[in-house]
Design a protein around this motif. Structure first.
Motif, PDB file in Angstrom:
ATOM      1  N   LYS A 100       0.827  -1.198   0.000  1.00 46.25           N
ATOM      2  CA  LYS A 100       0.000   0.000   0.000  1.00 46.25           C
ATOM      3  C   LYS A 100       0.868   1.256   0.000  1.00 46.25           C
ATOM      4  O   LYS A 100       2.060   1.218   0.333  1.00 46.25           O
ATOM      5  N   TYR A 113      -8.059  -3.243 -14.510  1.00 47.37           N
ATOM      6  CA  TYR A 113      -9.124  -2.932 -13.559  1.00 47.37           C
ATOM      7  C   TYR A 113     -10.335  -2.441 -14.343  1.00 47.37           C
ATOM      8  O   TYR A 113     -10.186  -1.647 -15.282  1.00 47.37           O
ATOM      9  N   SER A 148     -12.706  -0.713 -12.854  1.00 45.63           N
ATOM     10  CA  SER A 148     -13.263   0.389 -12.067  1.00 45.63           C
ATOM     11  C   SER A 148     -12.498   1.692 -12.237  1.00 45.63           C
ATOM     12  O   SER A 148     -12.615   2.596 -11.410  1.00 45.63           O
ATOM     13  N   GLY A 204     -10.807   2.910  -8.897  1.00 45.19           N
ATOM     14  CA  GLY A 204     -10.603   1.557  -8.397  1.00 45.19           C
ATOM     15  C   GLY A 204      -9.143   1.209  -8.228  1.00 45.19           C
ATOM     16  O   GLY A 204      -8.749   0.574  -7.236  1.00 45.19           O
ATOM     17  N   THR A 229      -7.825   3.294  -5.057  1.00 41.93           N
ATOM     18  CA  THR A 229      -8.310   2.804  -3.765  1.00 41.93           C
ATOM     19  C   THR A 229      -7.755   1.418  -3.452  1.00 41.93           C
ATOM     20  O   THR A 229      -7.554   1.074  -2.281  1.00 41.93           O
ATOM     21  N   ASP A 230      -7.477   0.621  -4.465  1.00 45.86           N
ATOM     22  CA  ASP A 230      -6.916  -0.708  -4.246  1.00 45.86           C
ATOM     23  C   ASP A 230      -5.552  -0.635  -3.569  1.00 45.86           C
ATOM     24  O   ASP A 230      -5.148  -1.556  -2.850  1.00 45.86           O
TER      25      ASP A 230
END
Length: 432
Positions: free
Chosen positions: A45, A160, A162, A166, A169-170
């Motif tokens: 992350k 992806y 999204s 998306g 945020t992933d």
């Protein structure tokens, strides 16, 4: 000479201390636009939203990664990032390199690929071509990662459905997007009134603990762009969150007629004639009445930390500078501005803007980026007013001008734009 495309999942050493990441595709009618981005990861992350580099947040705080923007040529578009591997913080283990589609899916984007290029020599280090995109609206094309103290590049090819939201945020980014309403929680019953008791006889009452400070919510990242048009030509920087920090101004163009087959980014001077030289300029008027011009002519490059708080990075006449020619405006001093007119002139190498298809992007350090296309030039113009910024009660408004002007015989482009907007400067001949 291009190297062969890497197989998905393969990796290669990156020996260069600094690289340029080029995400490219074949452009044309019906092909969606795409935008490059980078996520700096500690583990799986980001550490914070600051580790996301893209068009609305173009520079990492460490200076290691920067979004450089697009270069357009007939049939080909490249969106670039620069990565100074020597400046990447030790906590960062991977840099994810991605693209997001704007107005379609990657199945509609032919020739999608990523290149890793030595920033110093221009030599291609790695290349990966995506061949299996379909309904995806965001794509991780590759990643730079550390291995035993050295950097490597891996071809990823993960899609992806999204979009950029998306993807972001992933990896732990907080995105400023409308969320679905959640059912209201049932309200707790009101507490009973307190019981009154006599004060303690011998001991003072203990002071109540100070109230806990409410948690500070992270400022969400804005993924939206603002596109100005003839029918909606003006936007407030404050309403878009771009009322502080720096703002970069950039112009891209595509040559479509006389110089067919050639394209350039402002300042790169890539065209049929090696002496094609366009200059990004600005007229300014400060709130204290001072007026002037920012331009390469006469070395009037300005300054960011003192008046006029506008700076032209340099005059790139050779095309050696990948990021092209950029102008910056210090929005921390927005109250010092009364108005700023951003314009571009042809210094030499062409007689008119008539064969150029151009677009303008203003990228604030905070808030949404603002872009617009110029109208087609149908007159023998050598100067074009791009955008007018005006201070309205402390709020800078950006107005799309897209106004091509034709100088009278013997009148310079700078004097022509001065007359058109009533700046009232005294002009003398100058040279670069």
């Amino acid at each position: 000479m291009s190297m062969q495309s890497m197989p998905k999942g393969s990796n290669v050493a990156v020996p260069a201390p600094a690289v340029r990441i080029e995400i490219g595709w074949r452009s044309g009618p019906g092909v969606p636009d795409a935008d490059a981005s980078a996520l700096l990861l500690a583990g799986s992350k980001v550490r914070s939203d600051a580790d996301f580099v893209f068009y609305n947040q173009p520079a990492h705080t460490s200076g290691a990664v920067r979004y450089e923007g697009k270069q357009a040529a007939p049939g080909q578009t490249v969106d670039s990032l620069s990565v100074d591997l020597a400046r990447v913080e030790p906590a960062i283990e991977r840099i994810v390199l991605a693209a997001s589609a704007d107005g379609g899916t990657f199945g509609q984007v032919p020739g999608l690929h990523i290149r890793v290029v030595d920033a110093a020599s221009g030599a291609e280090i790695a290349r990966y071509e995506s061949a299996d995109a379909s309904v995806e609206t965001a794509f991780v094309l590759g990643e730079l990662y550390r291995r035993q103290g050295a950097w490597k590049f891996r071809a990823v090819g993960q899609g992806y459905g999204s979009g950029l939201e998306g993807l972001a945020t992933d990896f732990g980014i907080t995105v400023d997007e409308p969320q679905q309403a959640t059912p209201a929680a049932p309200q707790a019953p009101a507490p009973a009134p307190p019981v009154t008791a006599p004060p303690a006889a011998h001991y003072p009452a203990a002071a109540p603990p100070p109230p806990a400070a409410p948690p500070v919510a992270p400022t969400p990242v804005q993924l939206t762009k603002v596109t100005l048009t003839k029918s909606s030509p003006t936007v407030s920087l404050t309403k878009q969150g771009g009322n502080s920090g720096g703002m970069r101004v950039n112009l891209n163009w595509e040559v479509r007629k006389q110089f067919k087959g050639w394209g350039a980014k402002l300042g790169r001077a890539v065209a049929m004639h090696a002496d094609l030289d366009l200059d990004l300029c600005a007229l300014y008027e400060l709130s204290d009445g001072r007026k002037g011009v920012i331009q390469a002519l006469g070395n009037a490059f300005g300054a960011l930390d003192r008046p006029p708080f506008i700076h032209l990075d340099g005059d790139d006449r050779t095309g050696a500078n990948v990021s092209g020619e950029n102008m910056s405006i210090n929005l921390d001093h927005k109250n010092a501005f009364r108005r700023i007119l951003i314009f571009v002139t042809i210094y030499e190498g062409a007689r008119s803007f008539a064969d150029l298809h151009a677009s303008v992007t203003l990228t604030p350090q905070h808030g949404a980026s603002i872009d617009f296309s110029l109208d087609e030039c149908t007159v023998p113009s050598t100067v074009c007013a791009l955008a007018l910024l005006t201070n309205e009660n402390g709020d800078l408004l950006v107005r799309r001008e897209s106004r091509f002007l034709v100088p009278e015989r013997g009148v310079s482009p700078q004097r022509t734009v001065d007359y058109a907007y009533g700046w009232g400067l005294d002009w003398t001949p100058g040279r670069k």
